[in-house]
Design a protein around this motif. Structure first.
Motif, mmCIF file in Angstrom:
data_model
loop_
_atom_site.group_PDB
_atom_site.id
_atom_site.type_symbol
_atom_site.label_atom_id
_atom_site.label_comp_id
_atom_site.label_asym_id
_atom_site.label_seq_id
_atom_site.Cartn_x
_atom_site.Cartn_y
_atom_site.Cartn_z
ATOM 1 N N ALA A 1 61.703 22.482 -54.662
ATOM 2 C CA ALA A 1 62.465 23.567 -55.295
ATOM 3 C C ALA A 1 62.497 24.784 -54.386
ATOM 4 N N ARG A 2 61.382 25.039 -53.740
ATOM 5 C CA ARG A 2 61.301 26.152 -52.810
ATOM 6 C C ARG A 2 62.264 25.953 -51.636
ATOM 7 N N THR A 3 62.191 24.762 -51.046
ATOM 8 C CA THR A 3 63.022 24.478 -49.877
ATOM 9 C C THR A 3 64.503 24.513 -50.226
ATOM 10 N N VAL A 4 64.842 23.938 -51.367
ATOM 11 C CA VAL A 4 66.246 23.884 -51.765
ATOM 12 C C VAL A 4 66.739 25.258 -52.213
ATOM 13 N N GLY A 5 65.960 25.928 -53.012
ATOM 14 C CA GLY A 5 66.375 27.227 -53.550
ATOM 15 C C GLY A 5 66.548 28.270 -52.461
ATOM 16 N N ILE A 6 65.538 28.397 -51.615
ATOM 17 C CA ILE A 6 65.616 29.384 -50.544
ATOM 18 C C ILE A 6 66.680 28.989 -49.536
ATOM 19 N N GLY A 7 66.756 27.702 -49.263
ATOM 20 C CA GLY A 7 67.764 27.212 -48.332
ATOM 21 C C GLY A 7 69.165 27.548 -48.822
ATOM 22 N N ALA A 8 69.372 27.411 -50.126
ATOM 23 C CA ALA A 8 70.697 27.679 -50.693
ATOM 24 C C ALA A 8 71.087 29.140 -50.489
ATOM 25 N N VAL A 9 70.140 30.034 -50.745
ATOM 26 C CA VAL A 9 70.421 31.460 -50.594
ATOM 27 C C VAL A 9 70.718 31.799 -49.131
#
Length: 574
Positions: free
Chosen positions: A420-428
């Motif tokens: 979730a961290r990797t995907v969420g931050i990556g998305a931003v």
RNA sequence: GCGCCCGUAGCUCAGCGGAUAGAGCAGGGGACUUCUAAUCCCAAGGCCGCAGGUUCGAAUCCUGCCGGGCGCACCA
């Protein structure tokens, strides 16, 4: 290792030169009508007083192509269309496969580059305004470091100036312990606003604040100690935000404004000695050439204010001088919002007039636009407050977690949280970097976290699918394989695109338009998924299977590397 | 007033001297007993703000308009 594009370029350039009798840029580019096209014959026609088609035909006939191309044809008014030979692509892929750097060379002449970015203000919350500078700066740093440059990260912390009088007085009112507590919680807005409110409403407080500024500037021991406390607590907080954002800035990268204090008198003296300094309305200023104000009069850069104090222009001058003379940087990057363009142009011009900034050294304002809300106005909370950067990160991670829960409930809790961290931050980050830097962009949660379209999750998913192939096949990538069989159209298209990575990286490092790189990666992911649909990998046999595994591996490595250069993680499973 | 940035498909954006202007999303039509369908394929969708100019060729370069954003001396 020459890149595909270089090979074609060199051969075309030689052929054109022999036809024209002088050096010619073949004007090579990717084409919709073939793999590449060279357009130089059209421009050459008039100068040679010839027919462009005939010139193109002469160029084509002047050299051999069969080792690189399957077809070379003159088309339309005189375009040279080149279709690459699958064998040639296969050989080049083999070379890339054996290379840790995927064919991307280290800089031939490494430079010392200073990247000025992030720059939060002590005792003030980091907000969306810091997002772009931090994210873009981090990517620029990663990119230039990977290319072998010596990169100095300069976090130009706002740690000096008149607000510190009121901040220190407020700190004293609260008591050191309570203040430290408030600050360590990251509740900087409350702290700052409380100080501000007292300053605006309480005359006595205002007087104390002003005296405190004088004490601070005078180096009063007790005051300096309190100031340090503020700076330290804020730095701790900023580092926690950087950590959450997965950004490379560390405590060693803080180069606060105060660090230049001792240099300011020297800068003033030197500008005076050089004859650049003028007296204007009591202030000591420089009038850089080419800048005028509202009335059409020369616009000054104020080095020392009428009251004898130094402002940010002085600090910026000291910083640029320090970076050139002491750090010996040849490339100075300022990742700062576009509204400050004129200010930096003025600083650069003064630095040039002072003889500090001279080729090959150059300064570039890596400017960027604003982050807008859905209403097209600068992004704010519903209540109208600025959005705290940390809240933005938290929401991104929470939204990604919900998405992952829905799409892949099988993952265990630990892996899911990490993902979730990797995907969420990556998305931003990706949403920011995939837009043209110089333009404003609309912040849209649903779009950036979508698995469809030009988003980080889409690229991450493509990478994860490839890893899944290797897991399913219980096989490891064979990096020693030097030949790759390319046959299917989807393989051909994918191969061509993989081999363009070095050019894209080089162009991006020059322009610092990170959206060039994101565009490349998105295209790579779409070409891969297309290949994935059409070309079975594990069920293919022998050479085809081995070749396709190399294509998979190269794609995964390129995606992962590209995302890493953007500061975005590429999970192996999602 | 001067300077900088920006007007491209319904929406969000690429393209910035080369052939019929491209993506993604949304909307329409298809494809899962087969390596993660968190996907793919197909069709549709455009006076590239307007008007001149330069060029063999202009969304792209130049000039002028129109519309939007930002900046222009002691806050950073």
């Amino acid at each position: 290792m020459a890149t595909l594009q270089q090979l074609l370029h060199d051969r075309l350039a030689a052929a054109f030169a022999s036809v024209a009798g002088e050096p010619v840029d073949p004007s090579l580019r990717r084409s919709q009508h073939a793999d590449f096209q060279a357009d130089a014959a059209l421009g050459l026609a008039r100068r040679l007083r010839g027919n462009p088609r005939q010139i193109a035909a002469d160029v084509v006939g002047r050299t051999r192509w069969d080792d690189l191309c399957a077809a070379v044809e003159v088309s339309g008014p005189g375009f040279i269309n080149l279709t690459l030979a699958d064998d040639a692509l296969g050989a080049l892929l083999g070379a890339a496969n054996a290379d840790d750097r995927l064919g991307v060379p280290l800089a031939a002449e490494p430079e010392t580059v200073v990247v000025d970015y992030s720059a939060p203000n002590v005792a003030k919350e980091m907000h969306v305004g810091h997002l772009r500078s931090t994210v873009i700066g981090d990517s620029v740093v990663r990119l230039l470091e990977w290319l072998g440059h010596r990169v100095i990260r300069a976090n130009h912390l706002g740690d000096w100036g008149t607000p510190f009088g009121m901040l220190i007085e407020h700190l004293l009112d609260l008591g050191g312990a309570e203040a430290a507590h408030e600050l360590s919680l990251g509740d900087l807005n409350t702290f700052y606003q409380a100080a501000r409110a007292k300053f605006d409403s309480d005359e006595d407080f205002k007087t104390r604040a002003r005296n405190r500024v004088v004490a601070l500037q005078g180096g009063d021991e007790q005051t300096v100690r309190l100031w340090r406390l503020l700076v330290q607590e804020s730095e701790k907080y900023f580092l926690s935000v950087y950590d959450r954002l997965d950004v490379r800035l560390t405590g060693a990268d803080f180069f606060g404004e105060s660090a230049y204090n001792d240099m300011l008198p020297q800068v003033l003296a030197e500008l005076d000695r050089l004859g650049l300094l003028r007296e204007s309305d009591g202030a000591r200023v420089v009038f850089p050439a080419g800048f005028t104000n509202r009335e059409g009069e020369p616009l000054p850069l104020i080095v020392r204010k009428r009251d004898g104090g130094f402002g940010y222009p002085a600090t910026d001058l000291a910083a640029i001088r320090h970076r050139l003379h002491t750090l010996h940087a040849t490339r100075l990057l300022y990742v700062v919002g576009l509204p400050q363009r004129q200010h930096f142009e003025m600083v650069y011009e003064v630095a040039r007039e002072a003889g500090w900034l001279r080729p090959p050294a150059r300064a570039e304002h890596v400017g960027f636009g604003s982050v807008l809300g859905p209403d097209g106005k600068v992004f704010r909370t519903r209540a109208g407050a600025t959005v705290k950067l940390i809240d933005l990160v938290d929401e991104a991670v929470a939204r990604a977690a919900a998405l992952i829960e829905e799409k892949n409930p099988d993952l265990d809790a630990t892996e899911r949280a990490e993902l979730a961290r990797t995907v969420g931050i990556g998305a931003v980050k990706y949403a920011d970097l995939s837009n043209d830097r110089t333009r404003d962009y609309v912040f849209d949660w649903d779009r950036m976290l979508s698995l469809e379209g030009n988003t980080a999750p889409y690229l991450q998913y493509a990478r994860a699918r490839i890893e899944s192939i290797f897991r399913r096949g219980a096989t490891a990538p064979d990096r020693s394989r030097r030949t790759v069989t390319v046959a299917a159209p989807a393989e051909h298209a994918l191969a061509l695109h993989l081999l363009a990575f070095p050019e894209i990286v080089a162009e991006t490092a020059e322009s610092l338009d990170l959206h060039q790189l994101t565009g490349y990666l998105f295209r790579l992911a779409t070409l891969f998924t297309s290949f994935y649909e059409q070309c079975p990998v594990l069920r293919a046999e022998d050479d085809v299977r081995a070749s396709r595994l190399v294509l998979c591996d190269l794609t995964a490595r390129t995606l992962a590397r590209g995302l890493d250069l953007l500061g975005i993680g590429a999970p192996r499973r999602m």
